[in-house]
Scaffold this motif. Structure first.
Motif, PDB file in Angstrom:
ATOM      1  N   LEU A   5      29.207 131.667  35.128  1.00  0.00           N
ATOM      2  CA  LEU A   5      29.367 130.246  35.414  1.00  0.00           C
ATOM      3  C   LEU A   5      30.381 129.606  34.481  1.00  0.00           C
ATOM      4  CD1 LEU A   5      25.600 129.340  35.881  1.00  0.00           C
ATOM      5  CD2 LEU A   5      27.261 130.106  37.594  1.00  0.00           C
ATOM      6  N   CYS A   6      31.138 128.670  35.033  1.00  0.00           N
ATOM      7  CA  CYS A   6      32.134 127.919  34.269  1.00  0.00           C
ATOM      8  C   CYS A   6      31.810 126.433  34.427  1.00  0.00           C
ATOM      9  CB  CYS A   6      33.543 128.222  34.785  1.00  0.00           C
ATOM     10  SG  CYS A   6      34.816 127.234  33.974  1.00  0.00           S
ATOM     11  N   ARG A   7      31.435 125.815  33.329  1.00  0.00           N
ATOM     12  CA  ARG A   7      31.087 124.390  33.371  1.00  0.00           C
ATOM     13  C   ARG A   7      32.277 123.526  33.760  1.00  0.00           C
ATOM     14  NH1 ARG A   7      27.984 124.250  27.580  1.00  0.00           N
ATOM     15  NH2 ARG A   7      30.000 124.962  26.853  1.00  0.00           N
ATOM     16  N   CYS A   8      33.477 124.002  33.458  1.00  0.00           N
ATOM     17  CA  CYS A   8      34.686 123.221  33.710  1.00  0.00           C
ATOM     18  C   CYS A   8      35.234 123.420  35.125  1.00  0.00           C
ATOM     19  CB  CYS A   8      35.759 123.581  32.692  1.00  0.00           C
ATOM     20  SG  CYS A   8      35.227 123.330  30.982  1.00  0.00           S
ATOM     21  N   GLY A   9      34.707 124.410  35.846  1.00  0.00           N
ATOM     22  CA  GLY A   9      35.124 124.624  37.226  1.00  0.00           C
ATOM     23  C   GLY A   9      36.504 125.231  37.382  1.00  0.00           C
ATOM     24  N   THR A  10      36.878 126.128  36.507  1.00  0.00           N
ATOM     25  CA  THR A  10      38.218 126.724  36.587  1.00  0.00           C
ATOM     26  C   THR A  10      38.264 127.934  37.521  1.00  0.00           C
ATOM     27  OG1 THR A  10      37.905 128.174  34.661  1.00  0.00           O
ATOM     28  CG2 THR A  10      38.772 125.945  34.252  1.00  0.00           C
ATOM     29  N   TYR A  11      37.390 127.987  38.481  1.00  0.00           N
ATOM     30  CA  TYR A  11      37.296 129.144  39.371  1.00  0.00           C
ATOM     31  C   TYR A  11      38.598 129.498  40.097  1.00  0.00           C
ATOM     32  CZ  TYR A  11      32.341 128.531  38.419  1.00  0.00           C
ATOM     33  OH  TYR A  11      31.135 128.392  37.797  1.00  0.00           O
ATOM     34  N   PRO A  12      39.360 128.536  40.593  1.00  0.00           N
ATOM     35  CA  PRO A  12      40.634 128.926  41.240  1.00  0.00           C
ATOM     36  C   PRO A  12      41.592 129.607  40.257  1.00  0.00           C
ATOM     37  CG  PRO A  12      40.018 126.715  41.927  1.00  0.00           C
ATOM     38  CD  PRO A  12      39.076 127.108  40.809  1.00  0.00           C
ATOM     39  N   ARG A  13      41.629 129.131  39.015  1.00  0.00           N
ATOM     40  CA  ARG A  13      42.495 129.763  38.011  1.00  0.00           C
ATOM     41  C   ARG A  13      41.955 131.133  37.611  1.00  0.00           C
ATOM     42  NH1 ARG A  13      43.651 124.944  33.834  1.00  0.00           N
ATOM     43  NH2 ARG A  13      41.557 124.387  34.464  1.00  0.00           N
ATOM     44  N   ILE A  14      40.632 131.275  37.581  1.00  0.00           N
ATOM     45  CA  ILE A  14      40.033 132.581  37.278  1.00  0.00           C
ATOM     46  C   ILE A  14      40.447 133.581  38.342  1.00  0.00           C
ATOM     47  CG2 ILE A  14      37.841 133.854  37.226  1.00  0.00           C
ATOM     48  CD1 ILE A  14      36.644 131.337  35.805  1.00  0.00           C
ATOM     49  N   ARG A  15      40.313 133.193  39.607  1.00  0.00           N
ATOM     50  CA  ARG A  15      40.688 134.103  40.703  1.00  0.00           C
ATOM     51  C   ARG A  15      42.166 134.467  40.616  1.00  0.00           C
ATOM     52  NH1 ARG A  15      39.884 131.699  46.155  1.00  0.00           N
ATOM     53  NH2 ARG A  15      37.670 132.084  45.903  1.00  0.00           N
ATOM     54  N   ALA A  16      43.013 133.490  40.352  1.00  0.00           N
ATOM     55  CA  ALA A  16      44.453 133.770  40.238  1.00  0.00           C
ATOM     56  C   ALA A  16      44.737 134.705  39.058  1.00  0.00           C
ATOM     57  CB  ALA A  16      45.228 132.463  40.080  1.00  0.00           C
ATOM     58  N   ALA A  17      44.054 134.506  37.960  1.00  0.00           N
ATOM     59  CA  ALA A  17      44.252 135.364  36.784  1.00  0.00           C
ATOM     60  C   ALA A  17      43.791 136.790  37.059  1.00  0.00           C
ATOM     61  CB  ALA A  17      43.518 134.781  35.579  1.00  0.00           C
ATOM     62  N   VAL A  18      42.692 136.949  37.773  1.00  0.00           N
ATOM     63  CA  VAL A  18      42.224 138.295  38.110  1.00  0.00           C
ATOM     64  C   VAL A  18      43.267 139.000  38.973  1.00  0.00           C
ATOM     65  CG1 VAL A  18      40.465 139.629  39.354  1.00  0.00           C
ATOM     66  CG2 VAL A  18      39.769 137.747  37.846  1.00  0.00           C
ATOM     67  N   LYS A  19      43.836 138.288  39.929  1.00  0.00           N
ATOM     68  CA  LYS A  19      44.861 138.896  40.787  1.00  0.00           C
ATOM     69  C   LYS A  19      46.105 139.269  39.981  1.00  0.00           C
ATOM     70  CE  LYS A  19      43.386 137.054  45.161  1.00  0.00           C
ATOM     71  NZ  LYS A  19      43.837 136.600  46.453  1.00  0.00           N
ATOM     72  N   THR A  20      46.493 138.425  39.061  1.00  0.00           N
ATOM     73  CA  THR A  20      47.647 138.728  38.215  1.00  0.00           C
ATOM     74  C   THR A  20      47.352 139.936  37.323  1.00  0.00           C
ATOM     75  OG1 THR A  20      48.445 136.451  38.234  1.00  0.00           O
ATOM     76  CG2 THR A  20      49.120 137.809  36.358  1.00  0.00           C
ATOM     77  N   ALA A  21      46.165 139.974  36.747  1.00  0.00           N
ATOM     78  CA  ALA A  21      45.788 141.112  35.896  1.00  0.00           C
ATOM     79  C   ALA A  21      45.792 142.401  36.710  1.00  0.00           C
ATOM     80  CB  ALA A  21      44.420 140.877  35.275  1.00  0.00           C
ATOM     81  N   ALA A  22      45.318 142.340  37.948  1.00  0.00           N
ATOM     82  CA  ALA A  22      45.317 143.525  38.803  1.00  0.00           C
ATOM     83  C   ALA A  22      46.735 144.042  38.992  1.00  0.00           C
ATOM     84  CB  ALA A  22      44.679 143.218  40.161  1.00  0.00           C
ATOM     85  N   LYS A  23      47.680 143.141  39.244  1.00  0.00           N
ATOM     86  CA  LYS A  23      49.082 143.546  39.404  1.00  0.00           C
ATOM     87  C   LYS A  23      49.640 144.138  38.117  1.00  0.00           C
ATOM     88  CE  LYS A  23      50.057 140.325  43.112  1.00  0.00           C
ATOM     89  NZ  LYS A  23      50.541 138.999  43.451  1.00  0.00           N
ATOM     90  N   LYS A  24      49.289 143.534  36.980  1.00  0.00           N
ATOM     91  CA  LYS A  24      49.759 144.048  35.687  1.00  0.00           C
ATOM     92  C   LYS A  24      49.214 145.464  35.465  1.00  0.00           C
ATOM     93  CE  LYS A  24      50.040 139.560  33.348  1.00  0.00           C
ATOM     94  NZ  LYS A  24      51.406 139.474  32.899  1.00  0.00           N
ATOM     95  N   LEU A  25      47.965 145.686  35.789  1.00  0.00           N
ATOM     96  CA  LEU A  25      47.356 147.002  35.598  1.00  0.00           C
ATOM     97  C   LEU A  25      47.939 148.043  36.543  1.00  0.00           C
ATOM     98  CD1 LEU A  25      43.662 145.950  34.981  1.00  0.00           C
ATOM     99  CD2 LEU A  25      45.226 147.004  33.313  1.00  0.00           C
ATOM    100  N   GLN A  26      48.425 147.584  37.702  1.00  0.00           N
ATOM    101  CA  GLN A  26      49.049 148.495  38.672  1.00  0.00           C
ATOM    102  C   GLN A  26      50.510 148.762  38.309  1.00  0.00           C
ATOM    103  OE1 GLN A  26      48.582 146.647  42.504  1.00  0.00           O
ATOM    104  NE2 GLN A  26      46.357 146.597  42.343  1.00  0.00           N
ATOM    105  N   GLY A  27      51.004 148.062  37.293  1.00  0.00           N
ATOM    106  CA  GLY A  27      52.386 148.254  36.879  1.00  0.00           C
ATOM    107  C   GLY A  27      53.384 147.425  37.652  1.00  0.00           C
ATOM    108  N   ALA A  28      52.898 146.472  38.439  1.00  0.00           N
ATOM    109  CA  ALA A  28      53.809 145.635  39.248  1.00  0.00           C
ATOM    110  C   ALA A  28      54.350 144.476  38.429  1.00  0.00           C
ATOM    111  CB  ALA A  28      53.078 145.090  40.459  1.00  0.00           C
TER     112      ALA A  28
END
Length: 152
Positions: free
Chosen positions: A129-152
């Motif tokens: 849970l995030c009290r501040c409601g940063t869920y859209p940024r969390i989702r975007a960060a996870v997608k970016t991290a996935a690309k970084k881990l894939q070497g993209a």
């Protein structure tokens, strides 16, 4: 008893039924895992035990079977984990209280799903849970991290 945390073996003299969170914070002196709810419902205390995300407030130290990684051990001072770098890139944190647990949960997700869908991310992160409601940024960060881990 001995417990390995972030690659360092610690001798701790504690009761078997002490929550891992208290060992990490009070005995070892780490402050990344946070006390949020105490009933494993918020995810602020999330750490990895042998690579699996667990809620350290409800994990007894005697049940720890494998190395523990906290947010402090996810990356190194010289090389952040892809999740940590993505969190900075997307400026996810507002108050920051839940973010260590959020990043540990995201890192576990990316360890078994290299290219998660929105549904994958929402399901994996639903217990954090995030009290501040940063869920859209969390989702975007996870997608970016996935690309970084894939070497993209």
């Amino acid at each position: 008893m001995q417990i390995t945390v972030n690659g360092v073996v610690h001798d701790v003299d504690v009761e078997d039924d002490m929550p891992l969170l208290w060992v990490l914070r009070d005995e070892i002196g780490l402050n990344g895992p946070k006390y949020g709810c105490g009933v494993a419902a918020c995810g602020a205390c999330t750490v990895h035990v042998d690579g699996v995300a667990v809620r350290s407030c409800q994990t007894l130290v005697s049940d720890v079977d494998g190395p523990v990684t906290t947010i402090e051990g996810l990356g190194t001072p010289d090389h952040m984990h892809a999740v940590q770098a993505a969190w900075l890139e997307h400026q996810v944190a507002q108050c920051g209280y839940c973010q260590g647990g959020q990043m540990m949960q995201a890192a576990e997700l990316l360890s078994y799903i290299s290219d998660p869908s929105d549904t994958d991310i929402d399901e994996a992160m639903s217990g954090n849970l995030c009290r501040c409601g940063t869920y859209p940024r969390i989702r975007a960060a996870v997608k970016t991290a996935a690309k970084k881990l894939q070497g993209a």
